[in-house]
Design a protein around this motif. Structure first.
Motif, short mmCIF file in Angstrom:
data_model
loop_
_atom_site.label_atom_id
_atom_site.label_comp_id
_atom_site.label_asym_id
_atom_site.label_seq_id
_atom_site.Cartn_x
_atom_site.Cartn_y
_atom_site.Cartn_z
N MET A 46 2.37 -10.33 -2.53
CA MET A 46 2.06 -10.79 -1.39
C MET A 46 2.97 -11.05 0.00
O MET A 46 3.73 -11.80 -0.12
CB MET A 46 0.54 -11.36 -1.83
N LYS A 47 2.45 -10.45 1.53
CA LYS A 47 2.90 -10.14 2.06
C LYS A 47 1.82 -10.96 3.24
O LYS A 47 0.78 -10.82 3.40
CB LYS A 47 3.67 -9.87 3.25
N LEU A 48 2.63 -12.41 4.32
CA LEU A 48 1.94 -12.75 4.31
C LEU A 48 1.80 -13.34 6.14
O LEU A 48 2.62 -13.49 6.65
CB LEU A 48 1.42 -14.89 4.09
N LEU A 49 0.49 -12.70 6.99
CA LEU A 49 0.34 -13.69 8.64
C LEU A 49 -0.08 -14.26 8.77
O LEU A 49 -1.44 -14.43 8.61
CB LEU A 49 1.12 -11.97 9.33
N LEU A 50 0.04 -15.42 9.23
CA LEU A 50 -0.37 -16.54 8.84
C LEU A 50 -0.91 -17.61 9.61
O LEU A 50 0.41 -17.18 10.55
CB LEU A 50 -0.41 -18.08 7.73
N THR A 51 -1.55 -17.16 10.86
CA THR A 51 -2.03 -17.10 12.56
C THR A 51 -3.11 -18.10 12.77
O THR A 51 -4.13 -18.61 11.99
CB THR A 51 -2.63 -15.98 13.28
N SER A 52 -2.93 -18.63 13.92
CA SER A 52 -3.86 -19.99 14.49
C SER A 52 -5.58 -19.32 14.78
O SER A 52 -6.64 -19.01 14.54
CB SER A 52 -3.31 -20.19 15.44
N ALA A 83 2.56 -27.28 12.60
CA ALA A 83 1.67 -27.52 13.82
C ALA A 83 2.12 -25.77 14.72
O ALA A 83 2.77 -25.85 15.11
CB ALA A 83 2.10 -28.87 14.94
N ILE A 84 0.68 -25.51 14.90
CA ILE A 84 0.78 -24.32 15.55
C ILE A 84 0.07 -23.83 16.17
O ILE A 84 -1.60 -24.65 16.31
CB ILE A 84 1.10 -22.54 14.57
N ASP A 85 0.49 -23.46 17.90
CA ASP A 85 -0.62 -23.31 18.89
C ASP A 85 -1.52 -21.61 18.47
O ASP A 85 -1.07 -20.99 17.89
CB ASP A 85 -0.05 -23.77 20.31
N ASP A 86 -2.43 -21.23 19.23
CA ASP A 86 -2.81 -20.08 19.24
C ASP A 86 -1.83 -19.02 19.56
O ASP A 86 -2.60 -17.69 19.28
CB ASP A 86 -4.22 -19.80 19.52
N GLN A 87 -1.02 -19.32 19.73
CA GLN A 87 0.03 -17.34 20.54
C GLN A 87 1.05 -18.03 19.11
O GLN A 87 1.97 -17.34 19.23
CB GLN A 87 0.69 -18.06 22.21
N THR A 88 1.36 -18.52 18.35
CA THR A 88 1.97 -18.86 17.18
C THR A 88 1.56 -18.15 15.84
O THR A 88 0.38 -17.94 15.83
CB THR A 88 2.55 -20.25 17.27
N ALA A 89 2.71 -17.35 14.76
CA ALA A 89 2.16 -17.52 14.02
C ALA A 89 3.40 -17.20 12.59
O ALA A 89 4.41 -17.82 13.38
CB ALA A 89 1.62 -15.92 13.24
N LEU A 90 2.68 -17.87 11.35
CA LEU A 90 3.94 -17.78 10.31
C LEU A 90 4.04 -16.25 9.45
O LEU A 90 3.02 -16.53 9.04
CB LEU A 90 3.68 -19.24 9.21
N LYS A 91 5.13 -15.60 9.66
CA LYS A 91 5.16 -14.79 8.93
C LYS A 91 6.03 -14.78 8.08
O LYS A 91 6.58 -15.83 7.44
CB LYS A 91 6.16 -13.24 9.73
N VAL A 92 5.27 -14.68 6.37
CA VAL A 92 5.78 -15.06 4.74
C VAL A 92 6.59 -13.89 3.66
O VAL A 92 5.54 -13.37 3.75
CB VAL A 92 5.11 -16.13 4.69
N VAL A 93 7.52 -13.96 3.55
CA VAL A 93 7.44 -12.50 3.15
C VAL A 93 8.46 -13.41 1.63
O VAL A 93 9.41 -13.47 1.89
CB VAL A 93 8.58 -11.47 2.87
N ASP A 94 7.72 -12.53 0.76
CA ASP A 94 9.24 -13.61 -0.91
C ASP A 94 9.39 -14.83 -0.24
O ASP A 94 10.72 -15.26 -0.88
CB ASP A 94 10.35 -12.67 -1.42
N GLY A 95 8.75 -16.18 0.31
CA GLY A 95 9.27 -17.21 0.30
C GLY A 95 9.74 -17.52 1.70
O GLY A 95 9.70 -18.52 1.79
N CYS A 96 10.36 -16.92 2.52
CA CYS A 96 10.80 -16.74 3.50
C CYS A 96 9.93 -16.67 4.57
O CYS A 96 8.98 -15.83 5.22
CB CYS A 96 12.13 -15.80 3.35
#
Length: 224
Positions: free
Chosen positions: A1-7, A197-210
């Motif tokens: 599973m690939k993740l895009l974790l946004t605010s 800590a992320i603001d609304d213009q930020t996201a975390l992209k996670v693929v294979d734990g990276c």
């Protein structure tokens, strides 16, 4: 599973580009399922807000209005009453899950109760796009400050742990006076795990734990 974790959803071109990279094809070719469940657990969310998310009317938190090939509604509270083979086929046919904000622990409870939490690790090509609570649910802990309904439906703040860091969303959001960097520092110190800590213009992209930071705003990393 690939993740895009946004605010706050697909807020800017950089986050939009990260989404396209994860999908590997145009949005217009992708089947989406939207999950509004977390909203029902939050004391400030009303039914019209859930409809706005599903109908693609939440312009401040773009998710469902991006031009998907098809979009369906997956309500997790209903899944325990449906044959698993039936709803699992719906999920497997989707390219992306769009997960609304609200109470992360309410969402966590229903992901476990429905069986979705057990299915997700078996779907390596699935893209999970979280908005606020929809992102926080993937972390080890959300922190007691983000348990919207007290006591928590699960009795604690332990989330799914599909990533090894926690998330403080909506950093410095004007309408949230407790979402300052100083508050984020105290929150992070209470967790015992790495966090962002992320603001609304930020996201975390996670693929294979990276983890890749995708931002046109500001953010901060807190070590363990």
């Amino acid at each position: 599973m690939k993740l895009l974790l946004t605010s706050a959803g697909i807020k800017n071109p950089s986050i939009h580009g990260a989404l396209l990279e994860l999908l590997g094809k145009p949005i217009a070719d992708c089947r989406a399922l939207c999950i509004p469940t977390a909203g029902y657990g939050h004391p400030r969310v009303t039914p019209d807000m859930a409809w706005h998310f599903v109908a693609g009317k939440e312009l401040d938190t773009p998710m469902c209005e991006l031009g998907w090939r098809s979009i369906g509604l997956l309500e997790l509270t209903a899944l325990p009453s449906i044959d698993k083979a039936r709803w699992e086929s719906w999920v497997r046919q989707a390219d992306v899950l769009l997960v609304n904000g609200g109470d992360p622990m309410y969402l966590c409870h229903w992901m476990r109760q429905s069986g979705l939490a057990d299915l997700l690790p078996l779907l390596p090509e699935m893209v999970w796009v979280g908005l606020s609570a929809g992102s926080m649910v993937m972390t080890p802990r959300v922190g007691v400050d983000f348990v919207s309904t007290k006591p928590s439906i699960t009795g604690d703040d332990i989330a799914l742990g599909m990533v090894d860091f926690s998330i403080f969303p909506h950093l410095d959001y004007p309408s949230f006076p407790d979402n300052t960097m100083a508050c984020a520092e105290k929150w992070a110190a209470s967790l015992g795990c790495p966090s962002y800590a992320i603001d609304d213009q930020t996201a975390l992209k996670v693929v294979d734990g990276c983890v890749e930071i995708v931002s046109e705003g500001h953010w901060r990393f807190f070590g363990r």
